[in-house]
Write an enzyme that holds these catalytic residues in place. Structure first.
Site, PDB file in Angstrom:
ATOM      1  N   ASP A 152     -10.366  -5.321  -1.328  1.00 52.67           N
ATOM      2  CA  ASP A 152      -9.259  -4.922  -0.401  1.00 52.67           C
ATOM      3  C   ASP A 152     -10.088  -3.923   0.320  1.00 52.67           C
ATOM      4  O   ASP A 152     -10.517  -3.224   0.374  1.00 52.67           O
ATOM      5  CB  ASP A 152      -8.208  -4.137  -1.219  1.00 52.67           C
ATOM      6  CG  ASP A 152      -7.464  -3.585  -0.373  1.00 52.67           C
ATOM      7  OD1 ASP A 152      -7.161  -3.908   0.641  1.00 52.67           O
ATOM      8  OD2 ASP A 152      -6.314  -2.746  -0.866  1.00 52.67           O
ATOM      9  N   ASP A 195       0.677  -1.206  -0.060  1.00 58.24           N
ATOM     10  CA  ASP A 195       0.045  -0.010  -0.014  1.00 58.24           C
ATOM     11  C   ASP A 195       1.016   1.050   0.076  1.00 58.24           C
ATOM     12  O   ASP A 195       1.648   1.478   0.927  1.00 58.24           O
ATOM     13  CB  ASP A 195      -1.001  -0.092   1.317  1.00 58.24           C
ATOM     14  CG  ASP A 195      -2.181  -1.048   1.055  1.00 58.24           C
ATOM     15  OD1 ASP A 195      -2.873  -0.932   0.191  1.00 58.24           O
ATOM     16  OD2 ASP A 195      -2.068  -1.852   2.048  1.00 58.24           O
TER      17      ASP A 195
END
Ligand code: DX5
Ligand code: ZN
Length: 266
Positions: free
Chosen positions: A223, A39
């Protein structure tokens, strides 16, 4: 044909000071995950700030597991090549990101944006449609990713409808459905994401039925808030790749947690 569900553990919930140890733990004990989810947050597109290209490059040097790089940044066009050069195998950009950059450049008001971000509390940009210039920019970025030999992903925030993808049809390999507001690990799953996944799966099936390979071959990744309780519903709806941070690296035994998630996703 049996559908294989892939797992992409998010290192956001790993121990950053012992990342090599945490990555080897889940990649060297039992079946390795198909991806490692990274991320990248810039402190603008999302309120949190994480890591950059040198970090991706360092990870690439310690693992053979393909790197799934999720760019939560305002202007991916300016930085895309850094992540490709660092060894990203899948690069995902947000449809909202360029709308955001352009809205700022032209002082238009096409977005909903928090003015005072709160650490660990979720809210995120929403767009309803892509303008022609926005679609052109996003399309060219996706093509740049593919031309570099990586898979091209496009992400949708929780309240951005999947219909915005229409002008980008055929240009992406993965659609990433955010099932939490991006920015933080460990948030609760947003239930309406299941319907969005199902609608995307229906779009894909329709393209496959008309034998449109370029529009019917993308994978659906989900996600945020994925664990053994939420995995079954997203898999049933059509998800192919499950990102999981807290449920894997946040577990007392990440190897066991990964195996349990895989089992729940069958
Ligand atoms: C959130 C990130 C996610 C996060 C998921 O903005 O994009 O990848 O790591 O974490 P969990 O699985 O804990 O919700
Ligand atoms: Zn992510």
């Amino acid at each position: 044909m049996t559908r294989i569900v892939q797992i992409s553990p998010s290192i956001l919930s790993a121990d950053f000071l012992n990342l090599q140890r945490d990555v080897s733990l889940i990649t060297s004990n039992g079946p390795s995950p198909e991806w490692l989810h990274i991320d990248v947050m810039d402190g603008h597109f999302v309120p949190n700030l994480t890591i950059g290209p040198p970090f991706v490059k360092a990870l690439k040097a310690i693992t053979n597991v393909p790197l799934d790089v999720h760019l939560m940044i305002d202007n991916p066009g300016a930085q895309l090549d850094w992540y490709l050069d660092a060894g990203a195998d899948l690069v995902t950009i947000h449809v909202e990101s360029h709308a955001c950059a352009m809205a700022q450049a032209f002082s238009t008001n096409t977005l909903v944006k928090t003015t005072r971000p709160v650490l660990s509390k979720g809210t995120s940009h929403v767009i309803e449609t892509l303008s022609a210039p926005q679609a052109e920019i996003l399309g060219s970025l996706l093509t740049r990713i593919r031309d570099a030999g990586a898979f091209a992903g496009v992400a949708l925030n929780p309240h951005t409808p999947e219909t915005v993808l229409k002008p980008l049809s055929g240009l992406f390999d993965v659609v990433l459905v955010m099932s939490v507001h991006p920015g933080f690990g460990g948030q609760s799953f947003i239930a309406c994401s299941v319907d969005k996944i199902a609608r995307l799966a229906a779009v894909r099936t329709a393209a496959q039925k008309r034998k449109d390979e370029s529009e019917g071959s993308f994978l659906i990744e989900v996600d945020g808030g994925i664990d053994v309780t939420t995995a079954p519903s997203v898999v049933r709806a059509g998800a192919d790749i499950l990102v999981a941070g807290k449920a894997v690296f946040g577990a007392a035994d990440p190897v066991k947690a990964l195996a349990q998630l895989r089992q729940a996703a069958l």
